[in-house]
Design an enzyme around this catalytic site. Structure first.
Site, PDB file in Angstrom:
ATOM      1  N   SER A   1     -29.780   0.044  27.084  1.00 26.99           N
ATOM      2  CA  SER A   1     -28.550  -0.581  27.588  1.00 26.99           C
ATOM      3  C   SER A   1     -27.525  -0.782  26.473  1.00 26.99           C
ATOM      4  CB  SER A   1     -28.894  -1.940  28.194  1.00 26.99           C
ATOM      5  OG  SER A   1     -27.734  -2.713  28.380  1.00 26.99           O
TER       6      SER A   1
ATOM      7  N   TYR B   1     -22.051   0.798  29.279  1.00 32.04           N
ATOM      8  CA  TYR B   1     -21.061  -0.073  29.902  1.00 32.04           C
ATOM      9  C   TYR B   1     -19.770   0.318  29.203  1.00 32.04           C
ATOM     10  CZ  TYR B   1     -24.074  -2.968  32.759  1.00 32.04           C
ATOM     11  OH  TYR B   1     -24.927  -3.415  33.730  1.00 32.04           O
TER      12      TYR B   1
ATOM     13  N   HIS C   1     -28.221  -2.131  41.691  1.00 31.73           N
ATOM     14  CA  HIS C   1     -28.426  -2.994  40.534  1.00 31.73           C
ATOM     15  C   HIS C   1     -29.474  -4.082  40.839  1.00 31.73           C
ATOM     16  CE1 HIS C   1     -26.329  -3.402  36.582  1.00 31.73           C
ATOM     17  NE2 HIS C   1     -26.895  -4.587  36.575  1.00 31.73           N
TER      18      HIS C   1
ATOM     19  N   PRO D   1     -32.275   0.829  32.397  1.00 33.13           N
ATOM     20  CA  PRO D   1     -31.580   0.063  31.358  1.00 33.13           C
ATOM     21  C   PRO D   1     -31.567  -1.413  31.737  1.00 33.13           C
ATOM     22  CG  PRO D   1     -29.994   1.207  32.756  1.00 33.13           C
ATOM     23  CD  PRO D   1     -31.360   1.673  33.181  1.00 33.13           C
ATOM     24  N   ILE D   2     -32.070  -2.232  30.841  1.00 28.88           N
ATOM     25  CA  ILE D   2     -32.071  -3.684  31.056  1.00 28.88           C
ATOM     26  C   ILE D   2     -31.570  -4.309  29.764  1.00 28.88           C
ATOM     27  CG2 ILE D   2     -33.502  -5.723  31.480  1.00 28.88           C
ATOM     28  CD1 ILE D   2     -34.134  -4.239  33.867  1.00 28.88           C
TER      29      ILE D   2
ATOM     30  N   THR E   1     -22.973   3.248  33.953  1.00 24.83           N
ATOM     31  CA  THR E   1     -23.147   2.268  35.033  1.00 24.83           C
ATOM     32  C   THR E   1     -21.788   1.808  35.541  1.00 24.83           C
ATOM     33  OG1 THR E   1     -25.241   1.580  34.100  1.00 24.83           O
ATOM     34  CG2 THR E   1     -24.200   0.055  35.647  1.00 24.83           C
TER      35      THR E   1
ATOM     36  N   ARG F   1     -28.186  -7.412  42.294  1.00 23.40           N
ATOM     37  CA  ARG F   1     -27.557  -8.380  41.387  1.00 23.40           C
ATOM     38  C   ARG F   1     -26.037  -8.325  41.428  1.00 23.40           C
ATOM     39  NH1 ARG F   1     -31.090  -9.944  37.352  1.00 23.40           N
ATOM     40  NH2 ARG F   1     -29.662  -9.865  35.586  1.00 23.40           N
TER      41      ARG F   1
ATOM     42  N   LYS G   1     -24.456   5.793  37.536  1.00 22.83           N
ATOM     43  CA  LYS G   1     -25.411   4.824  38.100  1.00 22.83           C
ATOM     44  C   LYS G   1     -24.678   3.774  38.922  1.00 22.83           C
ATOM     45  CE  LYS G   1     -29.035   1.539  36.610  1.00 22.83           C
ATOM     46  NZ  LYS G   1     -28.481   0.201  36.559  1.00 22.83           N
TER      47      LYS G   1
HETATM   48  C1  FMN Z   1     -32.224  -8.684  33.655  1.00 23.16           C
HETATM   49  C2  FMN Z   1     -31.578  -7.403  34.060  1.00 23.16           C
HETATM   50  C3  FMN Z   1     -30.663  -6.811  33.197  1.00 23.16           C
HETATM   51  C4  FMN Z   1     -30.070  -5.601  33.530  1.00 23.16           C
HETATM   52  N1  FMN Z   1     -29.231  -5.009  32.641  1.00 23.16           N
HETATM   53  C5  FMN Z   1     -28.704  -3.815  32.933  1.00 23.16           C
HETATM   54  C6  FMN Z   1     -27.908  -3.140  31.988  1.00 23.16           C
HETATM   55  O1  FMN Z   1     -27.696  -3.621  30.883  1.00 23.16           O
HETATM   56  N2  FMN Z   1     -27.382  -1.927  32.335  1.00 23.16           N
HETATM   57  C7  FMN Z   1     -27.616  -1.369  33.566  1.00 23.16           C
HETATM   58  O2  FMN Z   1     -27.118  -0.285  33.847  1.00 23.16           O
HETATM   59  N3  FMN Z   1     -28.401  -1.974  34.465  1.00 23.16           N
HETATM   60  C8  FMN Z   1     -28.946  -3.179  34.179  1.00 23.16           C
HETATM   61  N4  FMN Z   1     -29.770  -3.767  35.089  1.00 23.16           N
HETATM   62  C9  FMN Z   1     -30.090  -3.071  36.361  1.00 23.16           C
HETATM   63  C10 FMN Z   1     -31.314  -2.169  36.227  1.00 23.16           C
HETATM   64  O3  FMN Z   1     -31.026  -1.049  35.444  1.00 23.16           O
HETATM   65  C11 FMN Z   1     -31.799  -1.669  37.596  1.00 23.16           C
HETATM   66  O4  FMN Z   1     -30.726  -1.087  38.292  1.00 23.16           O
HETATM   67  C12 FMN Z   1     -32.404  -2.786  38.454  1.00 23.16           C
HETATM   68  O5  FMN Z   1     -33.184  -3.658  37.667  1.00 23.16           O
HETATM   69  C13 FMN Z   1     -33.250  -2.183  39.559  1.00 23.16           C
HETATM   70  O6  FMN Z   1     -33.724  -3.157  40.421  1.00 23.16           O
HETATM   71  P1  FMN Z   1     -35.234  -3.749  40.361  1.00 23.16           P
HETATM   72  O7  FMN Z   1     -35.352  -4.503  39.079  1.00 23.16           O
HETATM   73  O8  FMN Z   1     -35.267  -4.678  41.536  1.00 23.16           O
HETATM   74  O9  FMN Z   1     -36.166  -2.614  40.507  1.00 23.16           O
HETATM   75  C14 FMN Z   1     -30.364  -4.986  34.777  1.00 23.16           C
HETATM   76  C15 FMN Z   1     -31.296  -5.575  35.632  1.00 23.16           C
HETATM   77  C16 FMN Z   1     -31.912  -6.765  35.283  1.00 23.16           C
HETATM   78  C17 FMN Z   1     -32.937  -7.341  36.218  1.00 23.16           C
HETATM   79  O1  173 Z   2     -27.358  -8.677  34.112  1.00 24.53           O
HETATM   80  C1  173 Z   2     -27.190  -7.530  34.537  1.00 24.53           C
HETATM   81  O2  173 Z   2     -27.554  -7.175  35.668  1.00 24.53           O
HETATM   82  C2  173 Z   2     -26.544  -6.547  33.723  1.00 24.53           C
HETATM   83  O3  173 Z   2     -26.479  -5.446  34.128  1.00 24.53           O
HETATM   84  C3  173 Z   2     -25.968  -6.837  32.429  1.00 24.53           C
HETATM   85  C4  173 Z   2     -24.594  -6.818  32.306  1.00 24.53           C
HETATM   86  C5  173 Z   2     -24.027  -7.060  31.077  1.00 24.53           C
HETATM   87  C6  173 Z   2     -24.843  -7.312  29.993  1.00 24.53           C
HETATM   88  C7  173 Z   2     -26.230  -7.329  30.144  1.00 24.53           C
HETATM   89  C8  173 Z   2     -26.801  -7.071  31.368  1.00 24.53           C
END
Ligand code: FMN
Ligand code: 173
Length: 397
Positions: free
Chosen positions: A131, A155, A287, A102-103, A181, A290, A263
């Site tokens: 997401s 979320y 994550h 999920p991104i 998450t 992050r 997650k």
């Molecule tokens: C730009 C961005 C946005 C993300 N948004 C979400 C999200 O909305 N929900 C979520 O559970 N994880 C989110 N993640 C985490 C990813 O699901 C995942 O755990 C992470 O990208 C894995 O690390 P990697 O990109 O280094 O492989 C986000 C990650 C990135 C890079």
């Molecule tokens: O930016 C993120 O890592 C992320 O998980 C996220 C959180 C809230 C809204 C959109 C993405």
């Protein structure tokens, strides 16, 4: 969706054959290098939002370093010509042990955003996880995904009626598994975004799901159409800023009749609690570095979590997957499947659905070749004995 007739490695052959017409792949086949190509395409705000990590970036680096510490020990003179990557995850058959993570806010990098990702997921057969912070609605993405496999990432809002409404929409639209998450109930200190004062949600991006939700809309003083920014501001404190607790998980079970996975688990005792709470699986993840800067590398956490609950629940993994060898190592250490994160978003930035497809096909081909050249024909062959003892894996003879 089944594997291509000649196996996933056929993508490698196709690329070489195209070379006869002097054509090279439109984007690099090195998922690490893809980030550099995307950087040239994206503006600094979205680029750093995606590529960036929390704090000093120590955990993001540790995620990669942990993969480098583990080494595969290939086996010879086994007939591994025909390989099968199929597996069962959360009761569904997958063509490969790979899922699109999920991104959020994918319209930042491409106007079609999650719709393009959904089409690429359907074309390759891998599930996507939508997401809560998507830039398109639950229903629009379901339509773009067609008969593909889709999971929904929550979320978890601090408004039970809104939560119930969103979950109902996701189930009705054919999302099979729920990914909750836990590690991002509040954004961490992210210098790259802070220095550019960049938070996509405040501009009203990444709120398509609440803004299209009848229950959330009924909460608004002014209709979304009149004041979309105000609606986004009203959503922020509902979905972010406060943590939920273990005793609340029953609510999700009541409102979701499919599998639920948690997650962001990295502590073995939290994994144990998830099993005790009756969850169907967990995603070991930090994550992508992050959230807690200085947190344990996700692959190291995987080893500890698998030792604790590996035989009792499905353990999925993400954070740092950049090659077929990485998929292999995560599986060897006990993951049932992996989630691919940033690389597919770079593919999206560079080429929309075709870019995501290129990234997925490349990863599956690379993994297929790694399996074959290591002497493995099925995922069951990828055990701890395939890794070198010196790197943390054990070699059983
Ligand atoms: C730009 C961005 C946005 C993300 N948004 C979400 C999200 O909305 N929900 C979520 O559970 N994880 C989110 N993640 C985490 C990813 O699901 C995942 O755990 C992470 O990208 C894995 O690390 P990697 O990109 O280094 O492989 C986000 C990650 C990135 C890079
Ligand atoms: O930016 C993120 O890592 C992320 O998980 C996220 C959180 C809230 C809204 C959109 C993405």
């Amino acid at each position: 969706m089944t594997a291509p007739e000649r196996g996933y490695a056929d993508y490698q052959y196709q690329i070489y054959v195209r070379g006869l017409q002097d054509a090279v792949p439109p984007f690099t086949t090195d998922l690490g290098a893809l980030e550099d190509q995307a950087r040239d395409r994206l503006g600094p705000k979205p680029y750093w939002y995606i590529a960036g990590a929390a704090g000093t970036g120590a955990t993001a680096r540790a995620n990669r370093a942990a993969f480098d510490r583990h080494r595969i020990v290939p086996r010879m003179l086994r007939d591994a010509t025909a390989r099968d990557q199929r597996t069962t995850v959360l009761g569904s058959e997958l063509p490969a042990p790979v899922v699109l993570a999920p991104i959020g806010v994918q319209s930042q990098v491409h106007p079609e955003g999650e719709l393009a990702t959904a089409r690429a997921a359907a074309a390759t057969g891998v599930p996507m996880v939508l997401s809560t912070a998507a830039s398109h609605t639950i229903e629009e993405v379901a339509e773009a995904n067609g008969d593909g496999q889709r999971w929904f990432q929550l979320y978890w809002p601090h408004d039970d009626e809104v939560t119930a409404s969103i979950l109902k929409r996701a189930r009705t639209s054919g999302y099979t598994a729920l990914v909750v998450t836990l590690d991002t109930w509040q954004l961490a200190w992210r210098p790259h975004d802070l220095d550019q004062a960049y938070l996509p949600f405040l501009r009203g991006d990444g709120v398509a799901i609440p803004l299209s939700d009848p229950v959330f809309r009924s909460r608004l003083e002014r209709p979304v159409e009149e004041d979309p920014q105000g609606a986004a501001m009203q959503w922020l404190p509902i979905f972010s800023g406060k943590a939920h607790t273990w005793d609340e998980l029953g609510f999700l079970r009541e409102h979701w009749d499919g599998p639920i996975v948690l997650k962001g688990i990295v502590h073995p005792e939290d994994a144990r609690r998830a099993v005790r709470a009756g969850m169907d699986g967990i995603v070991v993840s930090n994550h992508g570095g992050r959230q807690v800067d200085g947190a344990v590398a996700a692959l190291d956490a995987l080893v500890d979590v698998v030792a604790e609950v590996g035989t009792e629940t499905e353990v999925l993994f993400d954070s740092g997957i950049r090659s077929g060898a990485d998929v292999f190592k995560a599986l060897a250490l006990g993951a049932r499947a992996v989630l691919l994160g940033r690389p597919y978003v770079y593919g999206l930035a560079l080429g929309g659905a075709a870019g995501v497809e290129h990234v997925v096909r490349g990863l599956l081909a690379d993994f297929d070749l790694t399996m074959g050249l290591s002497g493995c024909t099925t995922l069951a062959d990828i055990g701890p004995d395939t890794l070198h003892a010196g790197g943390g894996g054990e070699v059983r003879r």
